[in-house]
Design an enzyme around this catalytic site. Structure first.
Site, PDB file in Angstrom:
ATOM      1  N   ASN A   1      -7.192   5.653 -15.234  1.00  0.00           N
ATOM      2  CA  ASN A   1      -7.999   4.444 -15.066  1.00  0.00           C
ATOM      3  C   ASN A   1      -8.879   4.332 -16.307  1.00  0.00           C
ATOM      4  O   ASN A   1      -9.897   5.004 -16.419  1.00  0.00           O
ATOM      5  CB  ASN A   1      -8.837   4.580 -13.792  1.00  0.00           C
TER       6      ASN A   1
ATOM      7  N   ARG B   1      -3.918   2.166 -13.751  1.00  0.00           N
ATOM      8  CA  ARG B   1      -4.596   1.082 -13.046  1.00  0.00           C
ATOM      9  C   ARG B   1      -4.753  -0.087 -14.020  1.00  0.00           C
ATOM     10  O   ARG B   1      -5.275   0.089 -15.123  1.00  0.00           O
ATOM     11  CB  ARG B   1      -5.969   1.535 -12.575  1.00  0.00           C
TER      12      ARG B   1
ATOM     13  N   HIS C   1      -9.539  -4.873  -5.982  1.00  0.00           N
ATOM     14  CA  HIS C   1      -9.597  -3.712  -5.073  1.00  0.00           C
ATOM     15  C   HIS C   1      -8.326  -3.597  -4.231  1.00  0.00           C
ATOM     16  O   HIS C   1      -8.357  -3.004  -3.146  1.00  0.00           O
ATOM     17  CB  HIS C   1     -10.793  -3.811  -4.094  1.00  0.00           C
TER      18      HIS C   1
ATOM     19  N   ARG D   1     -23.775  -7.659  -8.984  1.00  0.00           N
ATOM     20  CA  ARG D   1     -23.123  -8.974  -9.060  1.00  0.00           C
ATOM     21  C   ARG D   1     -23.582  -9.871  -7.910  1.00  0.00           C
ATOM     22  O   ARG D   1     -23.787  -9.395  -6.795  1.00  0.00           O
ATOM     23  CB  ARG D   1     -21.604  -8.807  -8.979  1.00  0.00           C
TER      24      ARG D   1
ATOM     25  N   GLU E   1      -7.799   5.103  -4.078  1.00  0.00           N
ATOM     26  CA  GLU E   1      -7.011   4.137  -4.851  1.00  0.00           C
ATOM     27  C   GLU E   1      -6.013   4.838  -5.756  1.00  0.00           C
ATOM     28  O   GLU E   1      -4.904   4.362  -5.952  1.00  0.00           O
ATOM     29  CB  GLU E   1      -7.954   3.291  -5.723  1.00  0.00           C
TER      30      GLU E   1
END
Ligand code: AMP
Length: 581
Positions: free
Chosen positions: A7, A63, A152, A213, A358
């Site tokens: 990642n 990823r 996600h 955010r 993940e």
């Protein structure tokens, strides 16, 4: 078989190595502060290579945050894929360039290994159009790709699957709302195993309130902010200075905010309330979207670790049939099995906490492709799908009768098969029951008339058109064709085209098919996967690889732009595997 998952972000590279026989994580680490403590990404990769040197790596999974509309599944990486990924960089400028950098560095280091891109967006790519499209100008949305992609994906997919296993039910029997609540946060409506809506949108800025955010806000606020700030400052305000941090003025970390709230900090209390309120709204919305809900699943740093936030979110859901069990909620992490129930035994809707993984999801997608490639050991091209709307081909004599003596077809634009083009000229088809106007001529002129319509068109015209291979019009259906210069009553020429694949000999070789083969093609990536049988293969030097279906067939699989088909090989001697890249 070991998979290295990478990642690669702007200032850090995280990695994990899994043994895919046992699904166990063998190694895990990260290199941070790239650009400051570590000189650059290639130095970071060197550090990682040193850390994993004792482990044999068989395949690498990457990823990739944004797959756009092009990548609906995990994808075997080759040069063409990297070029396509580069085109998507504007959609995720903060993530994709670094993801691609990670891919290029890894390919440089391990050119012999199968490397796979796994996208955050893939799980959501088959959402229905009503979820995918924003209510903005349709043409703008299409030309600029302004749509909901969602993020996600591997996390939502992973925890939904774990929850179904835990509940001893099939994922395809459950309507699950997954809540990935971490520094970034998103909700997903997983209806019978598929994402049908999700809260992040074209970018990861939409939806829930997050660490820094803003999540959903009135677009008018952005316009207001732009009056006094440039777009970079507005982006910073909304991405870095909003959410829990913006409201609390204290931190983006819920642990700190919960502490301060207990001490009486009102803005921290407000931040917690807003965060929970937004999640509650999405739960209500997604229960409506799916016409009910069987389970709510919490994951991510906050979802997995904050009992008080989970309680706040799940309060007063008795009307939905969801009751939280306070003790289970407080103790859920103690068993340390990565999955636990927090709803009361009488709760119709189950609530669970599932530790996300993940990277394991990325590793298992990588292994799937590794297995497929190794079975057939050659790379199979995806077959692009083209939808043929009703059209016609004319011979010289009929063209003259319809458009006037001495006239020639005029080109509107080229179409995908070399040498063929759509013309400006159109005709009306007149059947015993009705007329279809404006049917386009394709050029150049041919030796025989051939009018290709769909089954739906047949009903409109009131005719029976046989299914025919292109060119085989003898004994086909009659039709009246009307042009600006006259009407012609054709005794034959009207057909429903048999679905077919155009292939160049090089593609045919790669696909292990030959001219006149009849094959099956699986179309996945639209809203409804569908396998078409009776697909005729046509191989010619002048063809480019493409499968042609008509509008009825495209509607049947709710085809979306950019979807490809995959040959099913069981029917072809000598090749066993089914390839679907
Ligand atoms: P993630 O992005 O999934 O790693 O989540 C990180 C966030 O989870 C942190 O910024 C915290 O807000 C939150 N978090 C982690 N542990 C706890 C905890 N014990 N209580 C409350 N929030 C937590």
């Amino acid at each position: 078989m070991n998979v290295l998952v990478i990642n690669c972000g702007s200032s850090s590279v995280k990695y994990k190595v899994f043994n895919m026989e046992s699904n166990e994580q063998i190694l895990n680490g990260k290199v941070e502060e790239i650009g400051t403590k570590v000189a650059n990404h290639s130095e970071a990769l060197k550090l990682i290579i040193a850390q994993i040197k004792d482990v044999k790596i068989d395949s690498v999974g990457h990823r990739v945050v944004h797959g756009g509309e092009k990548f609906v599944n995990a994808t075997l990486i080759n040069e063409q894929v990297i070029n396509e990924l580069k085109k998507l960089e504007p959609l995720a400028p903060l993530h994709n360039p670094y993801n691609i950098l990670g891919i290029e560095m890894a390919i440089n280091k391990w050119p012999q290994l199968i490397q796979v891109a796994v996208f955050d967006t893939s799980f959501h790519s088959r959402m229905p159009r009503r979820s995918k499209y924003y209510a903005i100008d349709y043409n703008l949305a299409e030309s600029e790709g302004i749509k909901r992609y969602g993020f996600h994906g591997p996390s939502h997919q992973y925890v939904a699957g774990r929850a179904a296993d835990f509940l001893k039910q099939g994922l395809s029997d459950l309507r699950i709302i997954t809540l990935h609540l971490g520094n970034g946060a998103s909700a997903c409506a997983v209806e019978f195993g598929k994402s049908v809506d999700t809260s992040m949108g074209m970018t990861p800025l939409e939806g829930l309130a997050m660490g820094t955010r803003a999540g959903d806000i009135d677009a008018g606020i952005v316009l207001k902010m732009l009056e006094k700030n440039d777009s970079d400052s507005v982006s910073r305000l909304l991405n870095k200075e909003s959410g829990l941090k913006g409201i609390s003025g204290v931190s983006n970390d819920l642990r700190e905010i919960e502490k301060q709230a207990e001490l009486g900090n009102d803005r921290c209390r407000l931040a917690i309330n807003i965060f929970a309120h937004k999640v509650r709204k999405y739960i209500g919305a997604y229960a409506s979207v799916m016409g009910g809900v069987d389970a709510v699943v919490f994951t991510g740093g906050i979802g997995e670790n904050s009992p008080s936030m989970r309680r706040r979110i799940l309060q007063r859901f008795d009307f939905l049939g969801l009751n939280i069990d306070e003790d289970l909620n407080n103790d859920v992490n103690k068993a340390n099995i990565g999955c636990g129930l927090i709803s009361a035994s009488n709760s119709k809707v189950k609530a669970l906490v599932v530790k996300t993984n993940e990277e394991l999801m990325i590793a298992s997608e990588t292994k799937k492709i590794f297995d497929k490639v190794n079975k057939v050991n050659v790379e199979k091209p995806v077959i692009p799908i083209a939808v043929s709307a009703r059209h016609l081909h004319l011979d010289k004599e009929t063209f003259a009768k319809l458009f006037g003596e001495g006239k020639e077809p005029t080109k509107l634009k080229d179409i995908s098969q070399p040498g063929q083009y759509a013309c400006n000229e159109r005709v009306n088809l007149i059947g015993p029951r009705g007329t279809i106007e404006g049917v386009r001529l394709l050029g150049p002129l041919r030796s025989k008339n051939q009018i290709e319509i769909s089954r739906t068109d047949e009903f409109k015209l009131g005719v029976d058109a046989p299914i025919r291979n292109s060119g085989k019009v003898a004994g086909s259906a009659p039709i009246i064709v009307e042009g600006p210069a006259g009407k012609v009553s054709l005794t034959e020429g009207l057909i429903c085209a048999r679905r077919h694949i155009h292939a160049h000999p090089d593609d045919a070789k790669k696909l292990n098919i030959k001219d006149k083969d009849v094959v099956e093609v699986e179309i996945s990536g639209g809203e409804r996967d569908l396998t078409f049988g009776d697909v005729l293969v046509r191989v010619k030097d002048s063809y480019v690889l493409e499968m042609h279906i008509d509008t009825d067939e495209a509607n049947a699989c709710e085809l979306v732009k950019g979807t490809g088909g995959s040959l099913i090989y069981e029917n072809i001697a000598g090749v066993e595997a089914k390839i679907a890249f």
